[in-house]
Design an enzyme around this catalytic site. Structure first.
Site, mmCIF file in Angstrom:
data_model
loop_
_atom_site.group_PDB
_atom_site.id
_atom_site.type_symbol
_atom_site.label_atom_id
_atom_site.label_comp_id
_atom_site.label_asym_id
_atom_site.label_seq_id
_atom_site.Cartn_x
_atom_site.Cartn_y
_atom_site.Cartn_z
ATOM 1 N N HIS A 75 0.848 -1.197 -0.010
ATOM 2 C CA HIS A 75 -0.045 0.129 -0.114
ATOM 3 C C HIS A 75 0.921 1.249 -0.054
ATOM 4 O O HIS A 75 0.578 2.155 -0.880
ATOM 5 C CB HIS A 75 -1.090 0.093 1.214
ATOM 6 N N GLU A 76 1.765 1.321 1.014
ATOM 7 C CA GLU A 76 2.640 2.630 1.089
ATOM 8 C C GLU A 76 3.483 2.795 -0.263
ATOM 9 O O GLU A 76 3.986 3.674 -0.584
ATOM 10 C CB GLU A 76 3.264 2.552 2.489
HETATM 11 ZN ZN ZN Z 1 -3.154 5.195 1.968
#
Ligand code: ZN
Length: 511
Positions: free
Chosen positions: A262-263
């Site tokens: 995600h990051e």
């Molecule tokens: Zn996010």
């Protein structure tokens, strides 16, 4: 030459905001706890300097001259667009009285402390007066900024320009209509086994594997780094230094894997903004005074969700990479198949906590918060009635009885920090990610084929062309219009959720 003088001023503003972000990164990764009060002063000082520089007489003078200098250019010309964006930012800040900003900053400091205590003691009543003040200040702020139809519109414009209370309610109604029946069907079906995700996973090995995944999808470690934190985030100090953080739980594998993907998705966005835009108005949010290259919070979230969910939580991804994961954790994952792993990490389980929610229930958490914010802002819901409204919404949407306010209305830091209007970005990101992926799959079969074979460079190239490289030069809907032929559209997202969960939960396709 006045255009150059103006862009010099904006470059300085960029430098100050990037420096503030370095201090923020440090405070969330490395700083000893004792540093927090003085660090707060340091960050505030840099932000005040950035704002002063932005609205200073010098910048205004340079703006006036640059406006005259670029007036004859085409309205799409990058120079003229830059001047217009800077002018709009200066006009925006001119509308906000300094004493209102001061009261907001003061309230934020106290409200956060009280909120943390109230959450620990599960006592909404303790926090309630501070939330009342927060909402009152947000209304004042909305009045100062101005809005056409609803005070909420002035707030959401900071995070998701173009959206309003009315447009969000319209979008959410369509999403609810699509997600609710699917969620009910999934809840009636048998859950896939997932206990093995709670075995022992040594932190060092989690880190090595997470880094490998981030590199595989295209996060550039020469301009990045991965650190450990309690609440994972991404932050950039220009495209040349884009950092991500993750967390490791020894007895639960998913957060490190999917949190990192995600990051890294956020990071890939920032790393691929056109180098020409570095230190310009299109590489920083001059309204919110935050150094970010992505064009809206929702657009940013679309990239993190795309890599986390459409790539990382897909069956194809684990068909390719599960054997390597299993070799990393041979004992914990003994006897597990790629299919079993894929089903386990996509298990749907309605819960009280937003940040722990699965892909199918996540939007429910978002939509109820946005609706409550809208009602608080318009005054149709009083702060004292908020916990009850929260409990009713969780009951209606997820069928759960909220046991206490810590697992209910007090769980998010947003309202205590004076942030109202940002929640919709998460759901908009989900919708936008699916829309981009559907177009990629139908229009670019060669990109889809490479992605399915584990070569993620063509996908990153396509996303860079469609989204990343433009920085903040174009709005979210302009990017979507160009890439997919239409503005934000919930249909591809609902198609994606239906196909995915009907497969995982082995449900019949709807007639
Ligand atoms: Zn996010």
């Amino acid at each position: 030459m006045s255009y150059a003088a103006l862009t010099d001023e904006i470059a300085t503003v960029n430098d100050l905001l990037n420096a503030a972000s370095v201090l923020t990164w440090d405070s969330r990764t490395m700083m000893p706890q004792g540093g927090s009060a003085t660090r707060g002063n340091q960050i505030a000082t840099l932000m005040v300097l950035a704002q002063e520089r932005l609205v200073s007489g010098n910048t205004r003078k340079a703006l006036e001259k640059a406006e005259a200098e670029t007036a004859s250019l085409d309205s799409e010309d990058p120079k003229r667009a830059a001047v217009a964006a800077i002018g709009a930012a200066i006009a925006y800040h001119a509308k906000i009285p300094a004493e209102l900003l001061r009261r907001k900053a003061e309230l934020r400091t106290t409200a956060q402390t009280v909120w943390a205590k109230a959450r620990a003691e599960k006592d909404f009543g303790m926090f309630s007066p501070y939330l009342e003040q927060t909402i009152a200040l947000q209304r004042e702020f909305a009045e100062a900024i101005g809005y056409a139809a609803h005070p909420y519109d002035a707030l959401v414009a900071l995070y998701e320009p173009g959206e309003t209370a009315a447009s969000l309610r319209g979008l959410f109604a369509k999403l609810r209509e699509g997600i609710q029946p699917l969620l009910r069907a999934v809840q009636a079906a048998e859950d896939p086994p997932s206990e093995f995700l709670h075995r022992e996973f040594p932190e060092e090995l989690q880190r090595d594997f997470a880094l490998k995944l981030a590199g595989k999808i295209g996060y550039d470690m020469n301009r990045g780094r991965l650190d450990k934190t309690v609440h994972p985030f991404e932050v950039s100090f220009t495209r040349n230094d884009v950092r991500i953080t993750t967390k490791y739980l020894r007895d639960y594998l998913p957060p490190a894997l999917f949190g990192t993907l995600h990051e890294a998705g956020h990071g890939i966005y920032e790393q691929n903004v056109d180098p020409e835009l570095t230190r310009t108005v299109f590489a920083t949010d001059l309204l919110g005074l935050y150094a970010v290259g992505g064009t809206s919070y929702g657009a940013h979230e679309s990239q993190s969700r795309l890599y986390e969910n459409h790539i990382g939580r897909s069956r194809g991804f684990w068909d390719l990479h599960f054997s390597s994961l299993q070799a990393t954790f041979p004992e914990a994952l003994a006897g597990i198949t790629a299919e079993g792993f894929h089903r386990a990490v996509n298990r749907v389980r309605p819960g009280f906590i937003r940040i722990e929610a699965d892909e199918l229930t996540y939007d429910m958490h978002i939509m109820l918060r946005v609706e409550l914010e809208i009602r608080l802002m318009e005054g149709s819901l009083a702060v004292r009635d908020l916990p009850e409204a929260w409990r009713a919404a969780i009951k209606a949407d997820l069928g759960l009885e909220v046991p206490d306010d810590a697992r209910g209305v007090l769980q998010d830091i947003h309202w205590s920090s004076g942030t109202v209007g940002s929640f919709s970005a998460y759901t908009i990101g989900n919708v936008m990610a699916a829309q981009l992926m559907q177009t990629m799959r139908s229009d670019k079969p060669e990109v889809a084929a490479a992605t399915d074979q584990g070569d993620y460079a063509p996908l990153r190239g396509w996303l860079t062309e469609a989204v990343h490289r433009h920085g903040r030069r174009h709005s979210r809907d302009t990017l979507l219009q160009r890439a997919t032929g239409r503005p934000l559209d919930p249909a591809p997202y609902l198609d994606y959720l239906n196909a995915k969960y009907r497969d995982i939960y082995r449900l019949p396709l709807p007639a």
